[in-house]
Design an enzyme around this catalytic site. Structure first.
Site, short mmCIF file in Angstrom:
data_model
loop_
_atom_site.label_atom_id
_atom_site.label_comp_id
_atom_site.label_asym_id
_atom_site.label_seq_id
_atom_site.Cartn_x
_atom_site.Cartn_y
_atom_site.Cartn_z
N LYS A 13 0.84 -1.20 0.00
CA LYS A 13 0.00 0.00 0.00
C LYS A 13 0.87 1.25 0.00
O LYS A 13 1.98 1.24 0.55
CB LYS A 13 -0.87 0.04 1.27
CG LYS A 13 -2.04 -0.91 1.26
CD LYS A 13 -2.89 -0.72 2.51
CE LYS A 13 -4.05 -1.70 2.52
NZ LYS A 13 -4.98 -1.51 1.39
N ARG A 24 -10.58 -11.31 1.15
CA ARG A 24 -11.46 -12.34 0.56
C ARG A 24 -10.85 -13.72 0.63
O ARG A 24 -11.56 -14.72 0.65
CB ARG A 24 -11.81 -11.91 -0.88
CG ARG A 24 -10.62 -11.81 -1.80
CD ARG A 24 -10.92 -10.97 -3.04
NE ARG A 24 -10.93 -9.54 -2.78
CZ ARG A 24 -11.21 -8.61 -3.69
NH1 ARG A 24 -11.49 -8.95 -4.92
NH2 ARG A 24 -11.19 -7.33 -3.36
N1 BES Z 1 -8.33 -3.58 3.87
C1 BES Z 1 -8.42 -3.15 2.52
C2 BES Z 1 -9.69 -2.37 2.23
C3 BES Z 1 -9.81 -1.04 2.93
C4 BES Z 1 -9.28 0.08 2.33
C5 BES Z 1 -10.48 -0.92 4.12
C6 BES Z 1 -9.39 1.30 2.95
C7 BES Z 1 -10.60 0.30 4.74
C8 BES Z 1 -10.06 1.42 4.16
C9 BES Z 1 -8.40 -4.35 1.58
O1 BES Z 1 -7.63 -5.41 2.02
C10 BES Z 1 -7.82 -3.88 0.30
O2 BES Z 1 -6.70 -3.51 0.30
N2 BES Z 1 -8.62 -3.93 -0.76
C11 BES Z 1 -8.19 -3.51 -2.04
C12 BES Z 1 -8.70 -4.52 -3.04
C13 BES Z 1 -8.11 -4.35 -4.42
C14 BES Z 1 -6.64 -4.66 -4.39
C15 BES Z 1 -8.84 -5.28 -5.38
C16 BES Z 1 -8.78 -2.13 -2.31
O3 BES Z 1 -9.90 -1.87 -1.91
O4 BES Z 1 -8.07 -1.32 -2.91
MN MN Z 2 -5.63 -5.26 1.54
#
Ligand code: BES
Ligand code: MN
Ligand code: ZN
Length: 525
Positions: A300, A374
């Site tokens: 991230k 997921r």
């Molecule tokens: N934990 C995150 C989602 C999230 C983002 C929760 C911001 C709360 C605040 C999740 O694991 C994630 O990173 N999801 C990605 C999925 C993508 C890579 C398909 C996302 O939402 O960008």
């Molecule tokens: Mn994630």
């Protein structure tokens, strides 16, 4: 350091005696906006608010002109408005009513349209105004029904949530929750107040877990908290360590956890109601328990990572719910599963393009290690379907940024395989003050998860958009024909500031909606 908040939530007691007999330094009264259409017994339709039961007695005993105070502060009776009236007596700081306790302030609390939501707001605002005080007697709910009384008490207990375990100095007096809230009036029922306290306490538990920093909080720590909760609330707790996970084929949880030197866990908490029989429904709740989400090798960006200690909020919600079901007299079986892993980019981390094998045998091409939630949920769901004979499965997860993009922080995305289940959860959320908005499981988008080499990809390979929907479609593959709902709480799982009953940081969103639904017998349709 401990996860246990050393700040205690407000204790709430019921006392049928009048306000002035409750030996409290603070008193609270209801204020209603002027309503020309109703015969509210005030002195006309002059647009001025009126004061609820107990007002006349308090004003007389303390020698106050409460209407003048309201007018001076521009009080309108709007929900959540609080006008504070200082009590002075000649030659002393405060007026003594019964010769023992000095009343220092009277708080006039607006009730707006008198809905449960308005009472929740009022409770929250009152609790904030009463911070640092020892004891407050309230007649605000004197004419409230049970739902409104519950909302009021839940709002009051939740609004002053604080986690104190990580300061080297105690939380200052003025920031501590009110010590005791006395709910006065003949109508107030102790069981209604106890239910509200149980629900709010469960949310405190979830918030504590979510707020704990991830240098303390790893999967085994979460398991230890589950054992503690289980011991306290008589739940069976079973924890699978990394070896058990490997032996039994939990390939998703292991893959996500393999980049961290703090190994993953699958935590199960089980509640059997006192009169459980063979026909008793079995609700399985599955929570995403990512104790920190760096994104893994699909790292991230730095700003996006800072809040990711709360990426186990789904798991925290499940643990919070299980902590309260016995006290609430829920009469269905409930199993809570928390799929716990730390998503780190260590040397052993999974690589984008790896193919893994989920618990149910499905092979998954992992194209973005930041879509880890997921993968752990799919194992939890697959295990529930294969082993637990669930009548319904509900999973809860801070799953996608896309859910926040779609709905903001005020609503969670709700997906369900049955209209009745969706409606029942939505209604429970509405009553509990947690709003859920249903999004569709779009059939036409399923091909977006096609993989060139495995059974399925876990992210959208076709650039379809709709990231929250695609994640839900991925999860749906694992539910078989068991009725299922999915709550994507990425938005409302965190609050940016104190507002209403919410406090900045992890909100424990979902605890209240799920408990209300379980109290109603977990209707599925
Ligand atoms: N934990 C995150 C989602 C999230 C983002 C929760 C911001 C709360 C605040 C999740 O694991 C994630 O990173 N999801 C990605 C999925 C993508 C890579 C398909 C996302 O939402 O960008
Ligand atoms: Mn994630
Ligand atoms: Zn995540």
């Amino acid at each position: 350091m401990s996860a246990e908040s050393t700040v205690r939530p407000t204790e709430v007691v019921v006392d049928a005696r009048p306000l002035l007999d409750a030996e409290a330094g603070l008193l609270a009264l209801a204020v209603w906006p002027d309503d020309p259409s109703s015969a509210d017994g005030d002195d006309g339709d002059d647009g001025s608010p009126w004061i609820g039961p107990g007002g006349a007695e308090v004003a007389e005993a303390l020698g106050l002109d409460l209407f003048a105070a309201l007018e001076r502060d521009g009080g309108t009776g709007k929900a959540g408005e609080v006008v504070s009236v200082q009590v002075y007596a000649e030659g002393r700081g405060a007026a003594s009513v019964d010769g023992e306790v000095d009343v220092t302030r009277v708080l006039l609390v607006g009730l707006g349209d008198g809905s449960a939501a308005a009472y929740r707001k009022a409770g929250a605002a009152l609790a904030r105004a009463a911070r640092g005080a020892e004891r407050l007697a309230s007649a605000v709910t004197a004419t409230a029904d049970d739902a409104a009384t519950r909302a009021f008490v839940e709002g009051a207990v939740l609004a002053t949530y604080a986690l104190a375990g990580f300061r080297s100095t105690p939380v200052p007096e003025a920031k501590r929750p009110l010590g005791t809230l006395v709910i006065t009036g003949d109508g107030a029922r102790a069981d209604v107040v106890a239910a509200a306290v149980a629900v709010a306490g469960a949310s405190w538990t979830a918030r504590d877990l979510a707020q704990t920093p991830s240098n303390v909080k790893d999967p085994e720590w979460l398991a230890e908290q589950a054992r503690r909760i289980g011991a306290e609330h008589r739940l069976d707790v079973r924890v699978r360590d990394e070896k058990a996970l490997a032996d039994e084929g939990f390939g998703g949880i292991l893959a996500v956890g393999q980049g961290s030197d703090r190994p993953p866990r699958l935590i199960a908490l089980r509640y059997d109601p006192p009169n459980a029989g063979p026909g008793t429904p079995h609700v399985v709740l599955v929570g995403k328990g990512i104790t920190y989400d760096t994104g893994g090798l699909s790292l991230k960006p730095r700003e996006g990572m800072v809040t990711m200690k709360t990426d186990m909020t789904g798991g925290a919600v499940v643990m919070g719910v299980l902590s309260a079901v016995r006290e609430l007299g829920v009469d269905v079986r409930v199993t809570g599963l928390v799929a716990a892993a730390e998503n780190m980019p260590g040397a052993g981390a999974q690589r984008p393009s790896d193919v893994i094998r989920q618990y149910d045998g499905t092979t998954v091409e992992v194209l973005n290690t930041d879509a880890e939630g997921r993968l752990v949920l799919a194992d939890g769901i697959g295990y529930a379907v294969a082993e637990l004979e669930p009548t319904v499965i509900v999973d809860v997860a801070t799953l996608t940024g896309a859910a926040t993009t779609a709905l903001g922080r005020g609503h969670a995305a709700l997906y369900a395989t049955s209209d009745q289940l969706a409606a029942a959860l939505r209604e429970a959320g509405e009553a509990a003050g947690e709003r859920l908005w249903r999004l569709p499981l779009v059939d036409d988008y399923r091909f977006g998860l096609d993989s060139a080499i495995a059974d399925v990809a876990h992210i959208d390979t076709e650039h379809l958009g709709g990231g929250s929907i695609l994640a839900a479609l991925f999860l749906q593959r694992f539910v078989g024909d068991v009725p299922w709902a999915h709550l994507d709480i990425a938005g409302p799982g965190r609050a940016e500031s104190d507002k209403g009953e919410l406090t900045k940081g992890g909100t424990g969103f979902g605890v209240r909606a799920l408990l209300y639904w379980l109290e109603a017998g977990a209707p599925v349709g």
